[in-house]
Structure formats: C-alpha cells, structure tokens
Design an enzyme around this catalytic site. Structure first.
Site, PDB file in Angstrom:
ATOM      1  N   HIS C  57       9.918  59.277  70.665  1.00 23.63           N
ATOM      2  CA  HIS C  57      11.053  58.980  69.781  1.00 23.63           C
ATOM      3  C   HIS C  57      11.046  57.522  69.323  1.00 23.63           C
ATOM      4  CE1 HIS C  57      12.407  62.821  71.099  1.00 23.63           C
ATOM      5  NE2 HIS C  57      12.612  62.419  72.339  1.00 23.63           N
ATOM      6  N   HIS C 219      13.231  67.157  69.487  1.00 17.79           N
ATOM      7  CA  HIS C 219      12.022  67.639  70.172  1.00 17.79           C
ATOM      8  C   HIS C 219      11.485  68.854  69.447  1.00 17.79           C
ATOM      9  CE1 HIS C 219      14.802  65.851  73.108  1.00 17.79           C
ATOM     10  NE2 HIS C 219      13.730  65.196  73.488  1.00 17.79           N
TER      11      HIS C 219
END
Ligand code: ADP
Ligand code: ADP
Ligand code: MG
Ligand code: MG
Ligand code: MG
Ligand code: MG
Lengths: 210, 333, 333, 210
Positions: C57, C219
C-alpha cells in the site's frame, strides 16, 4: 491556372487522405516514433477545414493552412508542414491565379522552408525524402514540356517512391533517429503524409477544374 | 483501453483543470492557448522560467509550477509537443523585464515549436534564452543526428534553474545554471509494459510476457535492446552502468539521484530498485547526497523505471536544498 | 507477472531498505522484527504513534514515518497484517513514557495482531491505546459483521494524530483527535484492473476488457458491484455520492479531500478524476479546504482510484496545516 | 496414547497438506478475501518445521507451533491458529502422553481459543464452521464408545463437511464479510485449512504409531 477554389479543393483532398490514412500514419509512427503522426495530422487538417473561409487567393488559402497547422498540430510535423505552407503562401503572393512556373516556385519554396526548419538532408529518413524527389520530378517534367497534369502525376509517383525508399534508411533526424540501426526496415511516417500531400495535389491542381 | 477519461479531446484540458483545482493556491490554468502559470506572480524582475512538452509525463511539467521552480508550463496534447502560441502566451505572461528561459527537452518537435515561440517573443523585444535537456544515454550520441532525448534530468534542470531564478539572479546566471545542470545529468529508462496513448487506444509497442525494453524513451520509443525479464537488481545494473560510465563518475563524486517510475510502477517496486541504485553508487565510492524516489517524469501508464544521476557540486546542492513549493515537489515551504 | 523484484521472500525487506536508503535522514529500518522508525527520536514524553499493516500500500505506512506523523510503521508481508512481534518491538522503541497509540486499519488480522502486541506491551506497564480506521463506505455497515474496512482515511488519521502528538499532547488528547478524525472521514474506491500479489503470481481477480469494480478494497477485495466501463466523471459520481451521503455532508461544510491512485494509475488520470470530485463537492455547496491528489494508499499494481473525504473543522484544519516531514508527505519543513 | 513424536508427525503432516493445498487455499481466498491464505499458512508451517526441535512433550510441540505461527503468519489466520495451538498446548500441559480425554480437552480448548480471539459464531463462515463440528464429532464418537481412530475419522469428516457447508453461507466475520451477499457461493478458505488440520490429526494421532 490554379485559383483559390482549386487550392481549397487541394486542401480538402489532403484532409480527406489524412483522415483515411490516419491510423496507418500512427502505426508507422508507433514503430519508430511515438505513435501520434496520424493523430497530429488529423487534428491539424480538421482544424484547417473548420477555419478555411472564403480566402480570395491561393496564397491566402495556403496562409490559413499554415497558421492553423502551426497553432494546432504541435510535434515535429506542425512546424514543418506549417513552415512549408507559409513559404508556399509567400511564394504565391497575392496572385489570383497560378501558372505552372508559379506552382513550381511554390513547391520549391515549401521544400526550402522544410529544409531550413528541420535541418534535415536527403536520406535522413524524413519527409524531405518524399518532398524533394516530388519537387524535382515536377520541375523535370515541366522542363521536358509535359503538361502540368502529368508533371503532378510524376511528382505524386516520386513522392510515394521516395517514401518507399525511406524503409531502408537509418534515421538521422526526428524521433526515429534515437533508434539508430533499429529504425531501418520501417517507413518514415512523415514521408508518407508528404506522399499523400502530392497525391492530393495531383488530383486537384491540374488546373482543369474539379 | 481502460482509463479514467471522459473524452480524448478533453483529456488534457480536464487534467489541467483538475491540477488547478487541487492546487489553486499554486497554479492557475489558462485555456486558450493552454498553459499553467503560478497563481501568484513573483515580485520583481525575476527571470521567467517556462517549460512544456507533450502531456502524459505528469507531474512534469505542470506539477513543477510554483515558487522556486517554473513560472509556467505549456502542456501539449498527449506525447505531442505544444504549439508556439502556448509558449508565446506563457512567455509573455511571465516575462517581467528580466528575460525568459525556455527549458526544452531535446525532441525535434519541442525544439522547433519553442524556437518559433522564441522568434515571436524576440520580435517583441523580450530576451528569450533556451536550454536543451538531452540526457538519455540510451541514445548513442552523434553530431549529425538529433542528439539525445531529454528525459529525467529535466526535473533537475527545472529545480535548480528555478532556485537560482527565485533568488533574483540575472538571465545570464539562470541560463548558466540551467546549462551546467543539463550537462551534469544523465538518465536511462526501461519498460516492463508499453503505454497506451488514448487517441490511439492500443499499446504503442508489444512486449512479450517475459520481455522488457532497456533504454525505452518516455514516449514508448524503442530503446537499446529488448531482452528477457530479469531481476530488479539486474535491471538496475543495466541502467546504472551506462549512466555512470557516460557521466564519468569517479570515487568521491557527489550525486543527486532520482529513481523514477514510468507511471504505472508501484512505489514498493521503485524502492526495491532504488536500493540497488544506492548499493551500486556507494559501491563505486560515489556519495548520494540527495534522492528522489517516485513518479516525476512518466509515460502515461507505462510500467517500468528510469534512473537519473546528477553530479552535484556545492553550488548545485545548495540550489537543490533551496525552498520549493509546487504541486509535486515541496520543501522548506 | 512482470515486476521490479528480486525474490518474493526478500521483496518487502528490500523495499524497506530502499526507503531507508532514500530517506536516511528521516527513517531507519529495523530488520528483525521488521519495522521502520524515525531516524531521530523526538524529544520529551511525546506519545509514540505506531501504525502498520500488510505491505503493498506504499507510501502507507512507511512513507509517513517522520516528524509530525508516525513514529514507527510495521510492514507485514504483502497484503498480510504484520505479526505481534513487530508492533511490540516498535511500540517499545517509540514509547517514551507518554504512551503509545496504535493506528489500525479495521481488518480482522490487523486488529488481532495489534491486540496481541498491545497485550504484551501493557503487561510491561506501557500505556497503549488503539484507534481503528473503518471508513470504506463500499461495505454496508452492520454491528454483527467485522465492520467497515479501513482505507484512505488512515492517511488523515496518521497526519492529524501525528500533528497533535508532535505538539506534545497527552495520550488522551492524541487518542481523541485520532478517533475524531477516524469518525469524520469516509472513502470508496474502484478498480480498472486487478492487482497481482507476487507470491500468487497471477491477478487476484479477473475483470473483462470493459469491466470495472466499484467499491473495491485495497487488497483487491470485491466491492459493491461489477459494472461496465464508464467515463471518469461517472466513475467519480459513483464513488462520491455514497461517500457524501454517508458522511451526511451539507452546504457550508468544509472538507479535506484525497483523490488517490491505486498504484498503477497515471497522475494525469487522477487529475481528470479530481476535477469532477471538486465539481461535485462545490456543486453541493461544500468547500474543499485542502486537497491531495496522488498515490497515498495503493494496492500494488492495481489501476483505479479512490476518494476520501474528511469533514474538517478548524481544529482538524489547523492540525492538517501543521508541519510534516516524511518521505511521502512534507510541508512547512 | 499420543506422545511428542506423534504430535510432531501430526504437525509435519499438517505442513505437508498445507504445502499441497497452498494454491487452492490462496485461490479460495482470492474469491472472497485477499488471496493470501495459502501463502500465509505455507509461510507459517515452513517456519514451524524449521523451528521444531526435540520438544519433550506433546504440549511443548504445540507451544512451538503456536509461537511460530503467531510470529510468522500474520493476517487473521496467524493469531487464530496461534491462539488455538497455544490453548491446546496449555491443555496438554507437561504430560508426556495424552489419552482420549486429554485429546478431547485439547481440541475443545483450541476451539475455545479460536472463539475468543476471533469472536466468530457458528455460521459466520469462518474456520469455526469446520473446527466446531470436528470437535463435536470427536467428542460424540468417543462418548458413543468408538475408538479414538474412528473418532478422529469422524472429526475429519465433520471438518470437511463443515467446510463444504460454508459455501452456502454469507460471511459475517473476516475479510469476506465485507462482501455481504457476494460472499455466498464460495468456500471459506480458513475452514478448508482447518479441515486439513483434522485430516492431519486423523492420520497421525490415532495413537497406534506411524
Ligand atoms: N528535422 C526534420 N526534418 C524534416 N522532417 C522531420 C524532422 N524531424 C521529424 N521529421 C518528420 O516528422 C515526422 C514525425 O512527425 P510527428 O510524429 O507528427 O511529430 P513527433 O515526431 O514530434 O511526434 C517524421 O516521420 C519525419 O518525417
Ligand atoms: N473473526 C474470525 N474468527 C474465526 N476465523 C476467522 C475470523 N476472521 C477470519 N477468519 C478466518 O481466517 C481466514 C482468512 O485467513 P487469511 O487469509 O490467512 O488472513 P487475512 O484474512 O488476514 O488475509 C478466513 O477464511 C476465516 O476462516
Ligand atoms: Mg510522432
Ligand atoms: Mg509526438
Ligand atoms: Mg491477508
Ligand atoms: Mg487472506
């Protein structure tokens, strides 16, 4: 004689050929450049068609084309074609109609403008390789006493042949030059749009009406 | 082609609008002719810095408009150099009696369009200088070709010339720093995937599932070689060695380094690449004094990275550290 | 799978090394157990801010370590929450007598692993607080499920809690600001393409050439609906309306906005998206006081964007403007 | 009786099954989670095999498994399986060998740990939906006087059946819960790794040697 209406037909025909061949031009540019030549030229000729009004002389038509291309195309081809049309316009001056000699002067002024703006020589794999043979063929044919129509056909053929010949060249100017040897084996996109230009001229500037 | 886009025609204008909306304190957008300029004009006879080029390389150039960097940026259509009208208008807007410097990446189209604009401005008595950036070592240099492409070092030239201009330096001085920076930097890039120009709608080039392009240009121009996918470290080796060699780096040299993403490269991967860049340079006794890792000069949605190394003496390092406040680069402010 | 990667096993460690090499003035990397902490410890009894979560991320969370934001970040394997050892060690390292605040994105794994670490630290007498971020409106809330996912608002919580902690506020006060921020922000994201987790080697989900996923998780978790590719403006509509509604925005409200890229989204497209975000909010009489456009919380190589809107009163706005100096967010320093 | 060596064989067999099914577990997680369950579990069991030494008791073996999973797996499954093994280890205490009742106590302690750590109930579509039926089947079979081997087979079958049954459920805990109705129609990955756990138990803990 070539009058403003003929010149407009020439420009419209050029625009038409660019529209028809835009994808091809872009594909050619994708191989050795940045995949925008057809997009650039199409943007340019569309803007030209929008702006073209009732220019009174061939020179005025060419001037509109020149300024529009310069302010709409960008890239290498914008200033190059823009300069060529600007010089052609200057050569045509304010004449109402152009004879064979005027046309020859106009072509050669355009070529000279291209050379100055881009600094390219023969065999650098650029639009010069279509433009120069076309202008040469036109002048030769006239000098040999052929009618203008045939001289324009000769110019058209020479331009296409010149474009064909770029395939085997290694680029020394423009984006393709960054490729060095890897540019060989691909047609120069600008040479092909130049061939379309002389193609349009051949079918519209013979002086015997539409 | 999957993109966040409304229409191909409005793409660049809308992106400029978005930039100006996000950073209205820094940048304003002029639509016709198209350029981005500082929201607040700097005071005094500051040299006006104008850059520009095809769009698709964001944040370059619009993201570098602001204090300590550019006064204006002229975005062309995607991957197409801007037209002279843009640079003429931008140059006129930022010229404040101190002269104007054009920072131009060395592409035929950019050079010619900026030249035409410079002619027009000079005709009006404006002092216009031009510095070319030509740092891509993927291209073998030669005097009778168009020379090297301008890539990552543009960011450094804009930053350092911007810093000295902000201090109120003369046009001669700003031009000197810009040229010095231009000569002190080298870059090379690579692609894992092609980019897709919206107007074309399909990838500019095809790469196999396990192929990469070493030396790719920022418009997807083919590079030095197409080769098999290798590890991040090997990729970095193939970029760094030619860059270091061409720059003639020696032990003890100080450098500013940029590990740059091509647009679609995840930051985590850029950091993996940067790790080896740092290892290689340190291993050669070169000191990295400053680093940038991220997307600074991109190629639309191309996946890949490029490396730019600038040999930095104390003057350049001092200018690097000078405050900058732009959408994409900010410190000391 | 084409990535800048050496080995799957070394991927996260090498990225952490790269980050620390690029920003050695700001961040140092502890390998075993893995965490990133400030290079220079803040003075005094400052509350220690620790965040973390799965990697992939970036720049979240490691890129937000530095003054005015986090004290430490604990990167797990790609998309896998870190293990308690990491948060325990990081918490211990940054605890300075003023207590520790864990900023945790609301995922079962993250919550449980941070909880275990908190238990261990508390057993040693360290005052550990936890704030959960649960801002993803794509997930219909319900008391008997795991609640909403934590996404973009994490950046805001880390910034604002970081700012108040830097001022020397008490643990109660830092916790209050963190909770207030957590409650005042909402997000929603969308994907044009899937991401590919290196260890898996193939895309997490399949989207057709003309399909997009609205409400996707960071995700690659499926979202609210899979729908046909539409224009940037329509995509923004479908993200912004649920966010604005859930936040109950009214005329006159002030907001801080983030138009965020998922990792592979070109900045030019994010600006096109942001333009419409700004139009929609202004059109509803809401004032955007600050904007971020770029990659702040990504999903590896996913292409797409997310929108985060934070209702900001003067307190939060003042904390937003406080100096921050981290690899990914910097101003006033 | 189950001694340390049996427990080690159980752990090794579990590791083997995870290796064989890692891709399946990840694929299941890709559908309704984040595509890492197989990767997480594989990382965990590999670390366990590396760390397992010559623990003297079944409880010590379980303790090594527990701490390794907690410090290596991450995600939801790390703390969950970690807690389950930790509670099992506590239930086993320092006994050298475990009888049927010990084993039942150990299973039920593990289940209780799972419940406390994750807060999930039956039919939340989690590993509980395989674990709870397995423990229940084991206890029932023993109560009905079946030999441990059969009770373990019953647990194994119940775990697989419980996992099958998750397909029709809507998730209310873990990542899959974010999907709401869209989670229906997919097997819960954790329930499948739990089935593998009882599969491993069935073939290694029957107490009649390797
Ligand atoms: N220096 C030059 N002189 C003449 N023609 C050139 C020169 N540089 C480039 N060209 C021509 O321009 C063409 C490319 O035009 P275009 O793709 O529109 O611009 P760009 O290269 O900026 O993308 C080339 O195919 C070539 O024919
Ligand atoms: N609260 C919970 N209680 C019990 N089991 C849970 C809970 N949350 C998740 N799980 C289990 O964990 C599994 C997912 O594990 P894994 O993919 O390794 O972790 P993550 O979800 O963090 O990526 C799910 O399939 C589910 O069986
Ligand atoms: Mg081109
Ligand atoms: Mg171009
Ligand atoms: Mg996970
Ligand atoms: Mg998972």
């Amino acid at each position: 004689m070539v009058v403003a209406a003929d010149m407009r037909r020439f420009v419209e025909r050029f625009a038409e050929l660019i529209e028809q061949n835009a994808d091809t031009l872009t594909e050619l540019d994708a191989a050795i450049g940045d995949a925008d030549h057809g997009i650039n030229m199409r943007r340019g000729v569309r803007a030209v068609l929008e702006r073209l009004g009732d220019e009174p002389t061939p020179g005025a038509v060419l001037k509109t084309v020149a300024t529009t291309l310069i302010s709409k195309v960008g890239g290498a081809s914008g200033p190059l074609y823009g300069t060529a049309f600007l010089r052609a316009s200057a050569a045509a001056g304010s004449k109402e109609s152009l004879d064979d000699a005027d046309l020859a002067a106009l072509f050669s002024a355009a070529l000279e403008g291209l050379r100055q703006r881009g600094g390219a020589q023969a065999e650098d794999k650029t639009m010069i390789d279509a433009f120069a043979p076309a202008v040469g063929a036109f002048e030769t044919a006239l000098a040999q006493g052929h009618p203008r129509k045939d001289a324009l056909q000769a110019a058209r053929s020479a331009a296409y042949a010149g474009s064909d010949a770029t395939i085997d060249l290694v680029a020394r100017k423009g984006r393709a030059s960054y490729l060095g040897e890897r540019s060989r084996g691909h047609r120069d996109p600008g040479s092909f749009s130049t061939a379309l230009l002389f193609d349009a001229a051949a079918s519209t500037l013979s002086g015997d009406g539409p | 082609m999957k993109k966040l886009i409304n229409t191909i025609e409005s793409f660049v204008d809308e992106a400029c609008e978005g930039l100006a909306l996000a950073h209205s304190d820094l940048v304003q957008f002029h639509r016709e002719p198209r350029y981005l300029a500082r929201a607040t004009a700097p005071k005094g006879r500051k040299v006006g810095l104008v850059s520009g080029g095809g769009s698709g390389h964001e944040p370059l150039h619009g993201g570098f408009v602001g204090s300590g960097m550019l006064d204006a940026a002229c975005p062309g259509e995607v991957f197409t150099s801007p037209v002279p009208d843009q640079m003429e208008a931008a140059g006129r807007a930022v010229s404040n009696g101190g002269g104007v410097l054009f920072i131009v990446k060395n592409y035929t189209g950019d050079v010619m369009n900026f030249d035409l604009a410079a002619e027009l401005l000079r005709a009006d008595g404006i002092d216009v200088r031009t510095v070319l950036v030509a740092d891509d070592v993927a291209v073998q240099n030669s005097t009778w070709t168009a020379g090297r492409r301008g890539v990552g070092n543009t960011v450094f030239v804009e930053k350092l010339a911007g810093a000295v201009a902000e201090r109120g330096a003369s046009a001669d001085e700003v031009e000197r720093v810009a040229k010095k920076t231009s000569e002190a930097g080298r870059s090379m890039g690579m692609a894992l995937t092609s980019c897709t120009v919206p107007a074309k709608g399909s990838p500019t080039f095809e790469l196999g599932e396990l192929e990469i392009e070493i030396g790719v240009g920022i418009h997807g121009e083919p590079g030095r070689e197409r080769t098999a996918l290798v590890s991040a470290d090997e990729i970095v080796d193939r970029l760094a060695r030619p860059v270091m060699e061409d720059l003639g780096l020696k032990r003890g040299d100080q450098v500013i380094v940029m590990t740059n993403g091509m647009g679609s490269t995840p930051l985590i991967e850029l950091y993996v690449a940067h790790r080896h860049v740092a290892q290689l340079l340190s291993g050669s006794g070169v000191t990295i004094v400053r680093s940038l890792v991220g997307n600074y000069i991109t190629s639309l949605d191309m996946d890949g990275c490029s490396l730019t190394v600038l040999r930095a003496d104390d003057e350049l390092l001092g200018l690097w550290d000078a405050p900058v406040h732009t959408p994409a680069l900010r410190w000391g402010a």
